[in-house]
Design a protein around this motif. Structure first.
Motif, PDB file in Angstrom:
ATOM      1  N   PRO A   1     -51.440 106.139  10.176  1.00  0.00           N
ATOM      2  CA  PRO A   1     -50.959 106.978   8.939  1.00  0.00           C
ATOM      3  C   PRO A   1     -49.469 106.694   8.768  1.00  0.00           C
ATOM      4  O   PRO A   1     -49.180 106.991   7.632  1.00  0.00           O
ATOM      5  CB  PRO A   1     -51.127 108.148   9.538  1.00  0.00           C
ATOM      6  CG  PRO A   1     -52.450 108.318  10.450  1.00  0.00           C
ATOM      7  CD  PRO A   1     -52.033 106.983  11.100  1.00  0.00           C
ATOM      8  N   LEU A   2     -48.514 106.872   9.804  1.00  0.00           N
ATOM      9  CA  LEU A   2     -47.150 106.442   9.613  1.00  0.00           C
ATOM     10  C   LEU A   2     -46.921 105.377   8.575  1.00  0.00           C
ATOM     11  O   LEU A   2     -46.182 105.305   7.768  1.00  0.00           O
ATOM     12  CB  LEU A   2     -46.347 106.406  10.739  1.00  0.00           C
ATOM     13  CG  LEU A   2     -44.937 106.606  10.796  1.00  0.00           C
ATOM     14  CD1 LEU A   2     -44.361 107.800  10.169  1.00  0.00           C
ATOM     15  CD2 LEU A   2     -44.499 106.184  12.316  1.00  0.00           C
TER      16      LEU A   2
ATOM     17  N   ILE B   1     -46.556 114.584  11.981  1.00  0.00           N
ATOM     18  CA  ILE B   1     -46.899 113.241  12.131  1.00  0.00           C
ATOM     19  C   ILE B   1     -45.874 112.504  13.097  1.00  0.00           C
ATOM     20  O   ILE B   1     -46.350 111.479  13.562  1.00  0.00           O
ATOM     21  CB  ILE B   1     -46.537 112.471  10.649  1.00  0.00           C
ATOM     22  CG1 ILE B   1     -47.218 110.982  10.521  1.00  0.00           C
ATOM     23  CG2 ILE B   1     -45.185 112.572  10.367  1.00  0.00           C
ATOM     24  CD1 ILE B   1     -47.282 110.248   9.353  1.00  0.00           C
TER      25      ILE B   1
ATOM     26  N   SER C   1     -41.828 100.356   9.057  1.00  0.00           N
ATOM     27  CA  SER C   1     -41.839 101.791   8.897  1.00  0.00           C
ATOM     28  C   SER C   1     -40.710 102.659   8.692  1.00  0.00           C
ATOM     29  O   SER C   1     -40.758 103.771   8.363  1.00  0.00           O
ATOM     30  CB  SER C   1     -41.859 102.248  10.640  1.00  0.00           C
ATOM     31  OG  SER C   1     -40.954 101.926  11.425  1.00  0.00           O
TER      32      SER C   1
ATOM     33  N   HIS D   1     -58.599 105.940   8.083  1.00  0.00           N
ATOM     34  CA  HIS D   1     -57.396 106.466   7.537  1.00  0.00           C
ATOM     35  C   HIS D   1     -57.049 106.012   5.953  1.00  0.00           C
ATOM     36  O   HIS D   1     -56.072 106.466   5.652  1.00  0.00           O
ATOM     37  CB  HIS D   1     -56.267 106.091   8.570  1.00  0.00           C
ATOM     38  CG  HIS D   1     -56.141 106.869   9.493  1.00  0.00           C
ATOM     39  ND1 HIS D   1     -55.957 108.324   9.698  1.00  0.00           N
ATOM     40  CD2 HIS D   1     -56.693 106.439  11.072  1.00  0.00           C
ATOM     41  CE1 HIS D   1     -56.054 108.522  11.029  1.00  0.00           C
ATOM     42  NE2 HIS D   1     -56.351 107.359  11.849  1.00  0.00           N
TER      43      HIS D   1
ATOM     44  N   LYS E   1     -49.000 103.510   6.970  1.00  0.00           N
ATOM     45  CA  LYS E   1     -49.633 103.617   5.593  1.00  0.00           C
ATOM     46  C   LYS E   1     -48.693 104.304   4.682  1.00  0.00           C
ATOM     47  O   LYS E   1     -48.553 103.807   3.562  1.00  0.00           O
ATOM     48  CB  LYS E   1     -51.094 104.401   5.592  1.00  0.00           C
ATOM     49  CG  LYS E   1     -51.629 104.357   4.286  1.00  0.00           C
ATOM     50  CD  LYS E   1     -52.710 105.257   4.499  1.00  0.00           C
ATOM     51  CE  LYS E   1     -53.541 105.378   2.870  1.00  0.00           C
ATOM     52  NZ  LYS E   1     -52.996 105.813   1.907  1.00  0.00           N
ATOM     53  N   GLU E   2     -48.196 105.249   5.124  1.00  0.00           N
ATOM     54  CA  GLU E   2     -47.128 105.993   4.303  1.00  0.00           C
ATOM     55  C   GLU E   2     -46.024 105.078   3.966  1.00  0.00           C
ATOM     56  O   GLU E   2     -45.370 105.137   2.830  1.00  0.00           O
ATOM     57  CB  GLU E   2     -46.732 107.396   4.740  1.00  0.00           C
ATOM     58  CG  GLU E   2     -45.795 108.284   4.137  1.00  0.00           C
ATOM     59  CD  GLU E   2     -45.470 109.632   4.607  1.00  0.00           C
ATOM     60  OE1 GLU E   2     -44.682 110.290   4.041  1.00  0.00           O
ATOM     61  OE2 GLU E   2     -45.766 109.647   6.027  1.00  0.00           O
TER      62      GLU E   2
ATOM     63  N   ALA F   1     -40.997 105.712   6.144  1.00  0.00           N
ATOM     64  CA  ALA F   1     -41.851 106.848   6.457  1.00  0.00           C
ATOM     65  C   ALA F   1     -41.011 107.600   7.494  1.00  0.00           C
ATOM     66  O   ALA F   1     -40.810 108.906   7.526  1.00  0.00           O
ATOM     67  CB  ALA F   1     -43.053 106.501   6.601  1.00  0.00           C
TER      68      ALA F   1
ATOM     69  N   ASP G   1     -46.931 102.649   1.209  1.00  0.00           N
ATOM     70  CA  ASP G   1     -46.930 103.199   0.038  1.00  0.00           C
ATOM     71  C   ASP G   1     -45.837 103.970  -0.654  1.00  0.00           C
ATOM     72  O   ASP G   1     -45.664 103.668  -1.856  1.00  0.00           O
ATOM     73  CB  ASP G   1     -47.836 104.633   0.041  1.00  0.00           C
ATOM     74  CG  ASP G   1     -49.452 104.328   0.496  1.00  0.00           C
ATOM     75  OD1 ASP G   1     -49.549 103.171   0.418  1.00  0.00           O
ATOM     76  OD2 ASP G   1     -50.074 105.347   0.881  1.00  0.00           O
ATOM     77  N   LEU G   2     -44.720 103.854   0.154  1.00  0.00           N
ATOM     78  CA  LEU G   2     -43.321 104.288  -0.372  1.00  0.00           C
ATOM     79  C   LEU G   2     -42.470 102.933  -0.833  1.00  0.00           C
ATOM     80  O   LEU G   2     -41.296 103.425  -1.589  1.00  0.00           O
ATOM     81  CB  LEU G   2     -42.398 104.952   0.764  1.00  0.00           C
ATOM     82  CG  LEU G   2     -42.932 106.370   0.896  1.00  0.00           C
ATOM     83  CD1 LEU G   2     -42.151 106.723   2.238  1.00  0.00           C
ATOM     84  CD2 LEU G   2     -42.300 107.203  -0.018  1.00  0.00           C
TER      85      LEU G   2
ATOM     86  N   LYS H   1     -38.033 109.224   6.357  1.00  0.00           N
ATOM     87  CA  LYS H   1     -38.359 110.585   5.586  1.00  0.00           C
ATOM     88  C   LYS H   1     -38.655 111.779   6.760  1.00  0.00           C
ATOM     89  O   LYS H   1     -38.206 112.703   6.406  1.00  0.00           O
ATOM     90  CB  LYS H   1     -39.492 110.269   4.659  1.00  0.00           C
ATOM     91  CG  LYS H   1     -40.092 111.423   3.967  1.00  0.00           C
ATOM     92  CD  LYS H   1     -41.333 111.060   3.136  1.00  0.00           C
ATOM     93  CE  LYS H   1     -41.769 112.171   2.381  1.00  0.00           C
ATOM     94  NZ  LYS H   1     -42.914 111.924   1.496  1.00  0.00           N
ATOM     95  N   HIS H   2     -39.374 111.533   7.710  1.00  0.00           N
ATOM     96  CA  HIS H   2     -39.799 112.606   8.601  1.00  0.00           C
ATOM     97  C   HIS H   2     -38.580 112.803   9.672  1.00  0.00           C
ATOM     98  O   HIS H   2     -38.635 113.950  10.085  1.00  0.00           O
ATOM     99  CB  HIS H   2     -41.147 112.094   9.308  1.00  0.00           C
ATOM    100  CG  HIS H   2     -42.319 112.101   8.291  1.00  0.00           C
ATOM    101  ND1 HIS H   2     -42.842 113.010   7.751  1.00  0.00           N
ATOM    102  CD2 HIS H   2     -43.026 110.987   7.911  1.00  0.00           C
ATOM    103  CE1 HIS H   2     -43.709 112.773   6.946  1.00  0.00           C
ATOM    104  NE2 HIS H   2     -44.034 111.706   7.045  1.00  0.00           N
TER     105      HIS H   2
END
Length: 407
Positions: free
Chosen positions: A77-78, A379, A359, A127, A80-81, A362, A84-85, A365-366
């Motif tokens: 998921p990390l 996450i 990565s 996912h 993937k985000e 994402a 997508d960014l 961002k987190h």
């Protein structure tokens, strides 16, 4: 006459005596964290402290591959985000990051590898990440230059095809995030070395640099391959991280022949064709911990032999440049993103190995949310340091990493 030179990320500013937050390290994770701190959380009084120059480390020493076909339920998921960014950031930053989702083709060389790929693909699809298992003939249809004959060291049985993956221009990401962060007021101080973090009553109070003391209540160490040693030196926290050299190189420019990123675990080799036509290719890591970025003839020979087998059309092509970078490896090949229960306001982000570039959007961002609120987003929670004490390693891969006291 040209006007006065102005850096892309704003005029050089004087280092102030205090900031709301200080980020040590000038790589992509630091830049992304600063950008999102300012954009999403309104924390604009931020200083990025970099001993050399932004993009000095892994940010400028990679092969620019991005993908989201990792193995575990926490990693996918990390990534993937992050994947997508890239188009989102291109628009937000108003800067061409040269994202090309040409797709990733991971070659499999045995039936056991094909079975393992099925598990990885199931995790990805669960996912929402597009990933397919294809046979050798289908792989050759995607990359006609592939050698799928039986007379090579590791015959190709099939491949894992991940269409959303691709490549991003790594230095464009450095410049784009630096410019984007500075527009919100973030200050970037290059040639500035952080030497100590001061605490009082269990809280961060300041950072010592070779240009003076900075008062602050929030500090993030995010310095790639140098993070673990800085965290140990400044905070006395010893991490299960080993630093190894990883080498990459490019060939002379060629006409278009490689439409996808191609990689092989058996050959320890991956390759993609750049916008200039060069074949950018990387090898496996050196097998001993070190902090050198020196290159070796061994890897040039290894890459030439590997590429000549599964991409025989490259035989006789010349390598033009080779470089080395540092990969900060953890035992489970997953990063450590955490704070410190004993010291309020201290955060660290490290252990990305050779996955850090993929990565950074994402993760930044987190980590910005973590710093702003003091609470790790869901996450990020699986990536805490305690997982090693609790024997909850992620199993991203069976990595053998030497844990040495001086890390």
């Amino acid at each position: 006459m040209f006007g006065k030179y102005k850096p892309m990320w704003g005029e050089k500013t004087q280092l102030k005596s205090s900031y709301d937050a200080v980020i040590i390290g000038g790589g992509l994770h630091s830049l992304a964290t600063a950008y999102y701190l300012a954009k999403e959380h309104g924390i604009t009084d931020v200083a990025i402290i970099e001993k050399n120059y932004i993009g000095f480390g892994g940010a400028g020493r990679n092969t620019a591959i991005v993908r989201a076909n990792q193995r575990t339920q926490y990693n996918v998921p990390l990534y993937k985000e992050a994947l997508d960014l890239w188009p989102v950031l291109t628009k937000e930053l108003d800067y061409n990051l040269m994202f090309n989702n040409c797709g990733n083709l991971n070659l499999m060389h045995s039936e056991a590898a094909m079975k393992a790929a099925r598990m990885t693909i199931c995790t990805a699809q669960y996912h929402g990440v597009e990933s397919h298992l294809i046979d050798a003939k289908e792989a050759k249809e995607l990359v006609p230059a592939l050698n799928i004959s039986e007379d090579i060291t590791f015959p190709i049985h099939g491949a894992m095809f991940h269409p959303p993956g691709g490549i991003v221009r790594h230095d464009a990401v450095v410049w784009g995030l630096a410019r984007g962060a500075s527009k919100y007021g973030v200050e970037i101080h290059q040639q500035t070395e952080a030497t100590a973090i001061n605490t009082r009553n269990g809280k961060v109070v300041s950072v010592e640099t070779d240009r003076g003391t900075i008062n602050t209540s929030k500090v993030l160490i995010s310095a790639g391959g140098y993070s673990a040693s800085l965290i140990n030196k400044m905070m006395g926290i010893r991490l299960p991280v080993s630093v190894l050299t990883i080498q990459a190189m490019v060939t002379q420019p060629l006409k278009p022949l490689l439409n996808h990123v191609v990689s092989s675990g058996a050959y320890h080799c991956y390759a993609n064709q750049t916008l200039k036509g060069e074949i950018a290719t990387g090898a496996h890591m050196d097998q001993w911990p070190n902090y050198t970025t020196q290159t070796t003839a061994h890897y040039i020979k290894h890459q030439a032999e590997a590429l000549s087998e599964f991409l025989p059309c490259l035989r006789g092509v010349r390598f033009m440049r080779i470089w080395g970078g540092l990969a900060d490896m953890t035992p489970d090949m997953a990063p450590i993103m955490d704070g410190n229960d004993q010291v309020e306001g201290f955060f660290f982000n490290c252990g990305w190995g050779y996955f850090g570039f993929k990565s950074c959007s994402a993760a930044g961002k987190h980590m910005a949310e973590f710093m702003a609120n003091g609470e790790a987003p869901n996450i990020l929670k699986p990536f805490n340091l305690k997982r090693y004490e609790e024997h909850k390693l992620m199993g991203e891969t069976a990595a053998l990493v030497t844990y040495t006291p001086d890390n």
